[in-house]
Enzyme design. Structure first.
Site: not given
Ligand code: GAR
Length: 194
Positions: A14, A67, A109, A111, A16, A92-95
């Site tokens: 978390g 789902k 999202n 990435h 972000n 980390m799931r497809l919507i």
């Molecule tokens: C982030 O780096 C985000 O870009 C990535 O997961 C991490 C989550 O970090 N997302 C993906 O790879 C989606 N395909 P966080 O939990 O510290 O925010």
């Protein structure tokens, strides 16, 4: 006008989510963190949300037969909370269709690569192993594909020969934590369109 209501979806640490909360608290993001949705009951982000007073919807996908069923429940919770935007932040799931249809154009999202390069899991490891000299971060709309929706914003991270994988990860995350709140602010104030 009332503030845009965000639902942040996350599965892990978390960082972000933290960056979004910090931006709200310091006034650079004019929105309300109205909900945290998490599919991992033991994830660190759940503790953080409880500490911050963000309402949570935490579920275990294994408790649902399909789902569509947990997504239908999520839609119910989102509508109840009158959510305007879904902000995927390490979810980390497809919507699936059940969630996508009622919120199409309102789900974004982040990435950790310059899409369309390195979609999917472990984008940072993929870029590191490929030996690219430039990678970065992408914010994009979510569609039915894996990291395929329209790109909204990108920022670059240069990779030098001495950099370790962990250093790359931390450089990417620093960029994410600036780019995501700033992009959300532009979107909710009408500065970007789908
Ligand atoms: C982030 O780096 C985000 O870009 C990535 O997961 C991490 C989550 O970090 N997302 C993906 O790879 C989606 N395909 P966080 O939990 O510290 O925010």
């Amino acid at each position: 006008m009332s503030k845009a209501k965000l639902a942040v979806f996350a599965s892990g640490t978390g960082s972000n989510y933290d960056a979004i909360i910090d931006a709200i608290n310091n006034g650079t993001l004019d929105a309300e963190a109205a909900l945290l949705v998490c599919d991992k009951p033991a994830a660190k982000v759940v503790e953080k949300a409880k500490h911050n007073g963000t309402p949570t919807f935490v579920f275990d996908p294994k408790q649902y037969a399909a789902k569509e069923l947990f997504e239908a429940k999520i839609v119910e919770v989102l509508q109840e909370a009158e959510i305007d935007w879904i902000i995927l932040a390490g979810y980390m799931r497809l919507i699936g269709k059940t969630l996508l249809q009622p919120f199409e154009g309102k789900i974004i999202n982040i990435h950790p690569s310059l899409l369309p390069a390195f979609p999917g899991l472990d984008a940072i490891g993929q870029a590191f192993d490929a030996g690219v000299k430039v990678s970065g971060v992408t914010v994009h709309y979510v569609d039915a594909g894996m990291d395929t929706g329209k790109i909204i914003a990108q920022d670059v991270v240069y990779i030098n020969d001495e950099m370790t994988r962990d250093e790359l990860q931390s450089a990417i995350q620093q960029v994410e934590h600036k780019l995501y709140p700033a992009t959300i602010q532009k979107l909710i104030s009408g500065g970007e369109s789908s």
